[in-house]
Write a protein that holds these residues in place. Structure first.
Motif, PDB file in Angstrom:
ATOM      1  N   PHE A  89      -6.821   2.697   6.525  1.00  0.00           N
ATOM      2  CA  PHE A  89      -6.521   3.511   5.348  1.00  0.00           C
ATOM      3  C   PHE A  89      -7.579   3.245   4.278  1.00  0.00           C
ATOM      4  O   PHE A  89      -7.855   2.086   3.945  1.00  0.00           O
ATOM      5  N   ASP A  90      -8.164   4.317   3.748  1.00  0.00           N
ATOM      6  CA  ASP A  90      -9.099   4.182   2.632  1.00  0.00           C
ATOM      7  C   ASP A  90      -8.315   3.917   1.355  1.00  0.00           C
ATOM      8  O   ASP A  90      -7.333   4.605   1.063  1.00  0.00           O
ATOM      9  N   LEU A  91      -8.736   2.923   0.598  1.00  0.00           N
ATOM     10  CA  LEU A  91      -8.113   2.627  -0.690  1.00  0.00           C
ATOM     11  C   LEU A  91      -9.055   3.073  -1.795  1.00  0.00           C
ATOM     12  O   LEU A  91     -10.172   2.556  -1.919  1.00  0.00           O
ATOM     13  N   GLN A 100     -11.443  -0.441   2.922  1.00  0.00           N
ATOM     14  CA  GLN A 100     -10.487  -0.006   3.943  1.00  0.00           C
ATOM     15  C   GLN A 100      -9.471  -1.103   4.225  1.00  0.00           C
ATOM     16  O   GLN A 100      -9.828  -2.262   4.420  1.00  0.00           O
ATOM     17  N   GLU A 114       3.668   6.222   7.181  1.00  0.00           N
ATOM     18  CA  GLU A 114       2.438   6.351   6.393  1.00  0.00           C
ATOM     19  C   GLU A 114       2.748   6.700   4.940  1.00  0.00           C
ATOM     20  O   GLU A 114       2.061   6.234   4.024  1.00  0.00           O
ATOM     21  N   ALA A 115       3.777   7.514   4.723  1.00  0.00           N
ATOM     22  CA  ALA A 115       4.154   7.865   3.351  1.00  0.00           C
ATOM     23  C   ALA A 115       4.644   6.639   2.590  1.00  0.00           C
ATOM     24  O   ALA A 115       4.323   6.452   1.407  1.00  0.00           O
ATOM     25  N   LYS A 116       5.432   5.796   3.264  1.00  0.00           N
ATOM     26  CA  LYS A 116       5.911   4.574   2.619  1.00  0.00           C
ATOM     27  C   LYS A 116       4.759   3.608   2.354  1.00  0.00           C
ATOM     28  O   LYS A 116       4.711   2.946   1.309  1.00  0.00           O
ATOM     29  N   LEU A 117       3.827   3.533   3.290  1.00  0.00           N
ATOM     30  CA  LEU A 117       2.656   2.682   3.071  1.00  0.00           C
ATOM     31  C   LEU A 117       1.826   3.189   1.899  1.00  0.00           C
ATOM     32  O   LEU A 117       1.255   2.403   1.136  1.00  0.00           O
ATOM     33  N   SER A 118       1.762   4.500   1.747  1.00  0.00           N
ATOM     34  CA  SER A 118       1.015   5.078   0.632  1.00  0.00           C
ATOM     35  C   SER A 118       1.574   4.614  -0.709  1.00  0.00           C
ATOM     36  O   SER A 118       0.826   4.324  -1.651  1.00  0.00           O
ATOM     37  N   ASN A 119       2.906   4.513  -0.801  1.00  0.00           N
ATOM     38  CA  ASN A 119       3.525   4.001  -2.028  1.00  0.00           C
ATOM     39  C   ASN A 119       3.145   2.536  -2.268  1.00  0.00           C
ATOM     40  O   ASN A 119       2.871   2.133  -3.405  1.00  0.00           O
ATOM     41  N   HIS A 121       0.422   1.133  -1.145  1.00  0.00           N
ATOM     42  CA  HIS A 121      -1.005   1.116  -1.475  1.00  0.00           C
ATOM     43  C   HIS A 121      -1.216   1.392  -2.966  1.00  0.00           C
ATOM     44  O   HIS A 121      -2.110   0.810  -3.597  1.00  0.00           O
ATOM     45  N   SER A 122      -0.388   2.264  -3.526  1.00  0.00           N
ATOM     46  CA  SER A 122      -0.493   2.578  -4.957  1.00  0.00           C
ATOM     47  C   SER A 122      -0.224   1.340  -5.809  1.00  0.00           C
ATOM     48  O   SER A 122      -0.789   1.184  -6.897  1.00  0.00           O
TER      49      SER A 122
END
Length: 298
Positions: A89-91, A100, A114-119, A121-122
């Motif tokens: 995942f690009d940060l 990454q 992936e959606a939960k990981l995106s949160n 990552h934020s």
């Protein structure tokens, strides 16, 4: 890491393989993210940040290893097993690419995961950017910008650390001082760009010649130092001979007729910084007086 086969449950409706803690995380996701942010703000160490983050990520994804790749290098969590397939995942933050984040997992990542990981990552990116900036400034403060070697400030700190350890544990070490023969003529005849090329080439020679326990420094100009973590003079001789041999084999050094003179001294628990440096400097002077392109102990 725990056995993922035991800790995994399958959510048949979505075909996801999730940790048993995933249900608890889903029920209180905002509180978990708030707790994560608070903990991430306690450190500027990239590896420590990654370990803190991994504890929260384990609640929603089964992985055997985790790694962060950036301009600062590669950092991974404790006991990371990177043998499973990678998911990268690009940060990014405000159009700035931090690096990454890579999860190593034998289980596929669905869109929901992936959606939960995106949160998550934020929550990670701001503390991570602060840590990267801090380490970048720290590196500039302790590294020579031309060669990438440790600078004089870092030398002073490491010398004091080694001297204190020597006093406590009675473990002698050595200081080696080096400079380049004929370097002034290179700058005068060919310009500073060629002079910089010679300095960078010599820095590569020094880094190639030492062991993992030794440290190389550039003081400025053509002056260099090595702290050798070994109690025997024979180690100094071996490293000095290796340096002179590689200088003699370097096309850049040979082209501009540059060699090196070396002085070294063994440090004991009764020494102070000035005495150590003075003895190594006298060794260097002896090498110059002996015709240069040689090493002398004092």
């Amino acid at each position: 890491m725990e056995n993922v086969h035991i800790l995994t449950q399958r959510i048949s409706a979505r075909g996801e393989f999730l940790p048993f803690s995933a249900e608890q995380y889903r029920n209180d996701e905002p509180a978990a993210i708030h707790s994560l942010i608070a903990k991430l703000q306690t450190t500027l160490d990239i590896k420590e940040l990654l370990n803190i983050y991994a504890e929260y990520a384990k609640q929603i994804i089964n992985f055997s290893g985790m790694q962060f790749q950036s301009s600062q290098g590669v950092t991974q969590i404790e006991h990371s097993d990177n043998s499973s397939p990678p998911y990268s995942f690009d940060l990014d933050i405000n159009n700035e690419h931090l690096g990454q984040l890579i999860y190593f997992s034998q289980y596929p990542l669905t869109g929901n995961i992936e959606a939960k990981l995106s949160n998550l990552h934020s929550a990670l990116v701001y503390p991570l950017r602060n840590a990267i900036m801090y380490n970048r400034v720290l590196r500039l403060a302790t590294k020579d910008t031309l060669t990438g070697l440790n600078n004089r400030s870092q030398f002073n700190d490491i010398l004091l650390e080694k001297l204190e350890r020597c006093r406590r544990q009675h473990r002698p070490f050595s200081l080696m001082l080096l400079d380049l023969d004929n370097f002034k003529q290179v700058n005068d005849s060919f310009g500073h760009k060629i002079g910089d090329d010679v300095l960078k080439e010599f820095s590569t020679v020094l880094q190639t010649s030492i062991r993992g326990t030794d440290s190389v420094f550039r003081f400025g100009g053509d002056e260099f130092a090595i702290l050798i973590d070994d109690p025997e003079f024979i180690t100094n001789k071996v490293i000095a001979q290796r340096i002179m041999r590689l200088v003699g084999e370097s096309s850049v050094m040979v082209q501009y007729q540059v060699t090196t003179s070396i002085g070294y001294t063994l440090v004991n628990s009764h020494d102070c910084e000035d005495e150590i440096f003075s003895r190594a400097d006298k060794g260097l002077y002896k090498a110059k007086a002996a015709g240069r392109n040689c090493a002398r102990a004092y």
